[in-house]
Design an enzyme around this catalytic site. Structure first.
Site, PDB file in Angstrom:
ATOM      1  N   ASP A 444       0.857  -1.180   0.000  1.00 25.30           N
ATOM      2  CA  ASP A 444       0.000   0.000   0.000  1.00 25.30           C
ATOM      3  C   ASP A 444       0.895   1.233   0.000  1.00 25.30           C
ATOM      4  O   ASP A 444       1.591   1.503   0.973  1.00 25.30           O
ATOM      5  CB  ASP A 444      -0.879  -0.023   1.254  1.00 25.30           C
ATOM      6  CG  ASP A 444      -1.902   1.115   1.286  1.00 25.30           C
ATOM      7  OD1 ASP A 444      -1.716   2.104   0.568  1.00 25.30           O
ATOM      8  OD2 ASP A 444      -2.878   1.008   2.058  1.00 25.30           O
ATOM      9  N   HIS A 445       0.843   1.997  -1.092  1.00 23.54           N
ATOM     10  CA  HIS A 445       1.776   3.117  -1.250  1.00 23.54           C
ATOM     11  C   HIS A 445       1.443   4.301  -0.341  1.00 23.54           C
ATOM     12  O   HIS A 445       2.218   5.249  -0.251  1.00 23.54           O
ATOM     13  CB  HIS A 445       1.791   3.575  -2.712  1.00 23.54           C
ATOM     14  CG  HIS A 445       3.153   4.007  -3.178  1.00 23.54           C
ATOM     15  ND1 HIS A 445       4.154   4.385  -2.317  1.00 23.54           N
ATOM     16  CD2 HIS A 445       3.691   4.106  -4.427  1.00 23.54           C
ATOM     17  CE1 HIS A 445       5.231   4.711  -3.004  1.00 23.54           C
ATOM     18  NE2 HIS A 445       4.983   4.551  -4.284  1.00 23.54           N
ATOM     19  N   ARG A 446       0.300   4.250   0.330  1.00 22.02           N
ATOM     20  CA  ARG A 446       0.021   5.282   1.330  1.00 22.02           C
ATOM     21  C   ARG A 446       0.901   5.091   2.563  1.00 22.02           C
ATOM     22  O   ARG A 446       1.254   6.046   3.256  1.00 22.02           O
ATOM     23  CB  ARG A 446      -1.454   5.231   1.763  1.00 22.02           C
ATOM     24  CG  ARG A 446      -2.454   5.535   0.669  1.00 22.02           C
ATOM     25  CD  ARG A 446      -3.866   5.297   1.159  1.00 22.02           C
ATOM     26  NE  ARG A 446      -4.078   3.906   1.567  1.00 22.02           N
ATOM     27  CZ  ARG A 446      -5.206   3.431   2.075  1.00 22.02           C
ATOM     28  NH1 ARG A 446      -6.244   4.251   2.246  1.00 22.02           N
ATOM     29  NH2 ARG A 446      -5.328   2.167   2.410  1.00 22.02           N
ATOM     30  N   VAL A 448       3.695   2.607   2.553  1.00 22.00           N
ATOM     31  CA  VAL A 448       5.017   2.087   2.209  1.00 22.00           C
ATOM     32  C   VAL A 448       5.508   2.784   0.946  1.00 22.00           C
ATOM     33  O   VAL A 448       4.869   2.703  -0.106  1.00 22.00           O
ATOM     34  CB  VAL A 448       4.954   0.560   1.979  1.00 22.00           C
ATOM     35  CG1 VAL A 448       6.345   0.012   1.689  1.00 22.00           C
ATOM     36  CG2 VAL A 448       4.324  -0.142   3.176  1.00 22.00           C
TER      37      VAL A 448
END
Length: 474
Positions: A444-446, A448
């Site tokens: 999850d780019h939010r 990581v």
């Protein structure tokens, strides 16, 4: 005489065997009308959106009636079996917060009586959920929902604003499942204005789409369409039973589909890949199979991959987190509940090993063995599938190189393991045949960023290439 007979009949209602589940399908009855049952005896097996579960009866008596046949989906709180308790006292309703069953005759003698303590229907291996009577308080008072629906429908029909009584002014929270609420949020639809069409006033995806689409004139038929087909006749005309099979989506498959759609459109997914030489890991697996401390346990490459991921999380703890949308916070977990994706006849499930970070290699092997065996038997409990923090999915068992997995809801990362194949590989300056696999880490780019995700994936690969790092890094 009739009053005494009716007073001795107790109805066992479908309990909420998970967290807030609203329905379950009766898979199998273990008793029939006329059978004698005892307190704690399993009377049926049901399938919820999370797992198959056996239900025990909470009292002694003789089965009077099975209310539903096998294969029926029943709402939580609905009576599914009645038992004649010989010499028993009148039974209080199983869930006082809910409206009484329509078929139950009013009896003034039952009103003041309270249910004896310790006799609530419970799930095998679970204690009594104190809040079970509070999960569906909306189901009883249906009048406000119906009044609100009538008021909205009246206004939509062009009859002007509808008047409602003071009791209907304060509307309860609309009934809708999380994926439907997410869809409504994405489409900008206020659920309080949606007319529900589902059972018990539940708002469906179709209701949300209908509310989001403005009323327009029907689009003209395409030129090639010579004879219009009615909506009711269309499915029948296009379905050939000899050439097609239609399978209802329910239970675990339905829940999995909803969760994956919700995850895919909520968390911004990023996937990174690395191809690694795992020849030394496979050699270590063979050596561990001979270790007396691991005799009788499940020892395979997945065991060392799981251990490698746990080591990588220890070195990069920020990967073990979740996103709290309501509070706009990142929740860092100081424990690892390691999920293992398992394909079962009922669909994909992801049970997890609680506190996997505290387990030794033999303990981890034992937990993996129990998890896999329970999943194959279809006996995974709802509790075993809750609270996961990071997951491994082994797509290599199907012979594929790797994949781009979708995150389980609430988790920040999932590791996909591809097939291990003998391939040409440059080893010590020479091309040799080596055991190679490809790993894929979705995150999850939010939570990581690319650096953290890359470090975790690189650490897993390093351990699998040089298993001795388990000694220095673990």
């Amino acid at each position: 005489m009739t009053t005494m007979t009716e007073a001795s009949v107790r109805e066992f209602k479908m309990p909420d065997v998970g967290e807030g589940l609203t329905e379950a399908e009766i898979l199998k009855w273990y008793v029939q009308a006329g059978d004698t049952v005892t307190d704690g005896q399993v009377v049926c097996e049901v399938e919820t959106a999370k797992a198959a579960v056996e239900l025990p009866i909470p009292y002694d008596g003789v089965v009077r009636e099975l209310r539903f046949p096998e294969g029926t989906t029943v709402d939580v709180g609905t009576a599914i079996i009645s038992v004649d308790v010989a010499g028993g006292a009148p039974a209080a309703p199983e869930t006082p917060a809910e409206a009484p069953e329509a078929s139950a005759a009013p009896d003034a003698s039952k009103a003041p009586e309270k249910k004896p303590e310790g006799r609530q229907p419970v799930l095998v291996g679970y204690g009594v959920a104190a809040s079970s009577t509070k999960r569906r308080p909306r189901k009883g008072p249906e009048v406000p929902v119906q009044q609100a629906s009538v008021a909205i429908q009246t206004e939509l029909n062009g009859h002007g604003p509808a008047t409602t009584s003071p009791a209907a002014t304060e509307q309860p929270r609309p009934l809708a499942k999380p994926p439907v609420r997410k869809l409504a949020k994405d489409l900008g639809v206020d659920l309080t204005t949606v007319i529900p069409s589902g059972p018990d006033g539940v708002i469906t995806r179709e209701d949300v789409h209908a509310a989001a689409t403005p009323a327009e004139a029907p689009a003209p038929e395409p030129a090639v369409m010579q004879t219009p087909v009615s909506a009711a006749a269309a499915p029948t005309a296009s379905y050939d039973a000899a050439r097609e099979t239609r399978v209802p989506v329910k239970g675990v498959r339905k829940a999995t589909a909803a969760a994956m759609v919700g995850s895919a459109f909520t968390a911004p997914h990023v996937t990174e890949f690395v191809t690694v030489d795992v020849t030394r890991t496979l050699k270590l697996v063979e050596e561990l199979k001979q270790d007396k401390d691991l005799q009788g346990l499940r020892v395979n490459p997945l065991l060392l991959i799981a251990k490698a991921l746990l080591v990588a999380i220890k070195r990069n703890p920020d990967i073990n987190a979740s996103w709290d949308e309501a509070n706009q916070e990142i929740v860092l977990k100081h424990y690892v509940n390691l999920g293992i994706a398992a394909a079962t006849p009922r669909g994909l499930i992801v049970p997890n090993i609680k506190d996997a970070h505290t387990k030794t290699l033999p303990q981890l092997a034992e937990s993996l063995g129990e998890l896999v065996a329970t999943a194959k038997e279809g006996r995974t409990s709802p509790a075993a599938m809750q609270g996961g923090t990071v997951t491994i999915t082994n797509v290599g068992v199907f012979g594929v190189d790797t994949g781009t997995p979708i995150l389980p809801p609430g988790e920040a990362a999932i590791l996909a393991v591809g097939a291990i194949k003998l391939q040409p590989w440059v080893h010590k300056g020479k091309v040799k045949a080596r055991q190679v696999t490809t790993l894929a880490l979705s995150f999850d780019h939010r939570l990581v960023d690319g650096e953290l995700g890359s470090k975790v994936l690189a650490d897993v690969a390093a351990v699998l290439e040089q298993p001795k790092k388990l000694i220095t890094w673990a």
